[in-house]
Scaffold this motif. Structure first.
Motif, PDB file in Angstrom:
ATOM      1  N   UNK A   2       0.708  -1.223  -0.025  1.00 22.38           N
ATOM      2  CA  UNK A   2       0.012   0.141   0.149  1.00 22.38           C
ATOM      3  C   UNK A   2       0.860   1.303   0.226  1.00 22.38           C
ATOM      4  N   UNK A   3       0.154   2.354  -0.315  1.00 22.34           N
ATOM      5  CA  UNK A   3       1.052   3.664  -0.510  1.00 22.34           C
ATOM      6  C   UNK A   3       1.866   3.777  -1.550  1.00 22.34           C
ATOM      7  N   UNK A   4       2.744   4.589  -1.803  1.00 23.88           N
ATOM      8  CA  UNK A   4       3.476   4.830  -2.712  1.00 23.88           C
ATOM      9  C   UNK A   4       4.663   3.778  -3.133  1.00 23.88           C
ATOM     10  N   UNK A   5       4.957   3.456  -4.044  1.00 26.10           N
ATOM     11  CA  UNK A   5       5.724   2.173  -4.312  1.00 26.10           C
ATOM     12  C   UNK A   5       6.986   2.677  -5.131  1.00 26.10           C
ATOM     13  N   UNK A   6       8.093   2.668  -4.641  1.00 27.52           N
ATOM     14  CA  UNK A   6       9.212   3.129  -5.535  1.00 27.52           C
ATOM     15  C   UNK A   6       9.944   1.890  -6.191  1.00 27.52           C
ATOM     16  N   UNK A   7      10.213   2.019  -7.466  1.00 25.00           N
ATOM     17  CA  UNK A   7      10.681   1.093  -8.099  1.00 25.00           C
ATOM     18  C   UNK A   7      12.081   1.696  -8.903  1.00 25.00           C
ATOM     19  N   UNK A   8      13.099   0.856  -8.879  1.00 22.64           N
ATOM     20  CA  UNK A   8      14.216   1.178  -9.462  1.00 22.64           C
ATOM     21  C   UNK A   8      14.795   0.070 -10.479  1.00 22.64           C
ATOM     22  N   UNK A   9      14.961   0.937 -11.652  1.00 18.95           N
ATOM     23  CA  UNK A   9      15.459   0.226 -12.822  1.00 18.95           C
ATOM     24  C   UNK A   9      17.010   0.536 -13.115  1.00 18.95           C
TER      25      UNK A   9
END
Length: 230
Positions: A2-9
Motif C-alpha cells: 500500500x502507499x507509494x511504491x518506489x521501483x528502481x531500474x
C-alpha cells in the motif's frame, strides 16, 4: 503493498532497452508507482540498440526502493558484472527492498552480487549455463518467483514479469487492467520463440551470430567463480 511504491531500474551503457521498457510500461500503469532509472551518473547512456536512455537519479542519490530491477545488456554488461560500486549498491538495496528482480541476463548481475545463490531463477535461454555456474538453480520458465526474488527470461518476458510483479504488489485486477490497456494478447507470426519450437536450423546460426557475446559472458562467469573460490 500500500502507499507509494518506489521501483528502481538499473541502467548502464549497452543495456537492452526492451529489458527495461517492457517491464517499465507495465509497472508504470498504477498511479501509486514511481519509477526511477538508476545510473552511476545522470549522463545519458546508449542502449545496445542505439537508443538514448537518461537516468533519473544516481546510485548515490537513490531513494529507498521497494523493488529493484536489473535488466540485461550486451557486451557492456560484462563491465557491470565486475563493477564493485554497482554490486555494492545492489547488495545494500537488497537489505531493504521487498523484491529483488531481474529481466533476461540481469540475473547474472544479481548473481555476481551474490544475491541469487540459493534461489531459483531464470534468464535468457542462451545464458542458462553461466547462471547455473554461479550457484543459481536455473528454472527454464518465462517468470520464476522464489520468495522475494523474481526473475524474467529473455527480453520480451519483461512484459510477463511486469504483470506477475504487478499482481503481487497491486492485485490481480490491476494487473489485468494493465494487460488490457496494453492490449497484450500475443499472437506471433512465427512459432520460433523458444529453442524447442524454432528448431536447429534457426537456433544454430543464431548461436553462431551470438558466439562472441556468449563467450565473453562465459569468461566473466569463470572469473567471478575463481574470485569466489579464492
Amino acid at each position: 503493498m500500500t502507499g507509494q511504491i518506489n521501483i528502481g531500474f538499473l541502467v548502464y551503457p549497452d543495456v537492452i532497452q526492451l529489458d527495461v521498457m517492457a517491464a517499465y510500461q507495465v509497472l508504470a500503469f498504477p498511479p501509486n508507482t514511481t519509477i526511477h532509472l538508476l545510473g552511476k551518473t545522470l549522463t545519458p547512456i546508449t542502449s545496445n540498440e542505439g537508443l538514448i536512455i537518461t537516468p533519473t537519479t544516481t546510485l548515490d542519490n537513490c531513494p529507498t526502493l521497494d523493488i529493484i530491477c536489473v535488466p540485461g545488456g550486451g557486451i557492456g554488461q560484462i563491465e557491470v558484472m565486475k563493477d564493485r560500486e554497482i554490486l555494492n549498491f545492489l547488495q545494500q538495496k537488497s537489505n531493504t527492498a521487498k523484491y529483488i528482480t531481474s529481466v533476461c541476463t540481469g540475473s547474472l548481475i544479481l548473481a555476481a552480487a551474490n544475491l541469487l545463490q540459493g534461489y531459483k531463477a531464470t534468464c535468457h535461454w542462451a545464458f542458462r549455463d553461466q547462471l547455473a555456474m554461479l550457484g543459481v538453480e536455473v528454472i527454464p520458465e518465462r517468470v520464476v518467483i522464489d520468495r522475494d526474488r523474481i526473475t524474467g527470461a529473455g527480453v520480451t518476458s519483461g512484459i510477463d514479469f511486469g504483470l506477475t510483479l504487478l499482481n503481487l504488489i497491486c492485485g490481480e485486477d490491476t494487473a489485468k487492467m494493465a494487460q488490457l490497456m496494453m492490449e497484450y494478447n500475443p499472437q506471433p507470426p512465427f512459432n520460433a520463440g523458444t529453442p524447442e519450437t524454432a528448431g536447429k536450423e534457426i537456433v544454430e546460426p543464431l548461436l553462431q551470430l551470438g558466439q562472441p557475446l556468449i563467450a565473453a559472458f562465459m569468461t566473466q562467469t569463470k572469473e567471478i567463480m575463481s574470485q569466489t573460490r579464492g
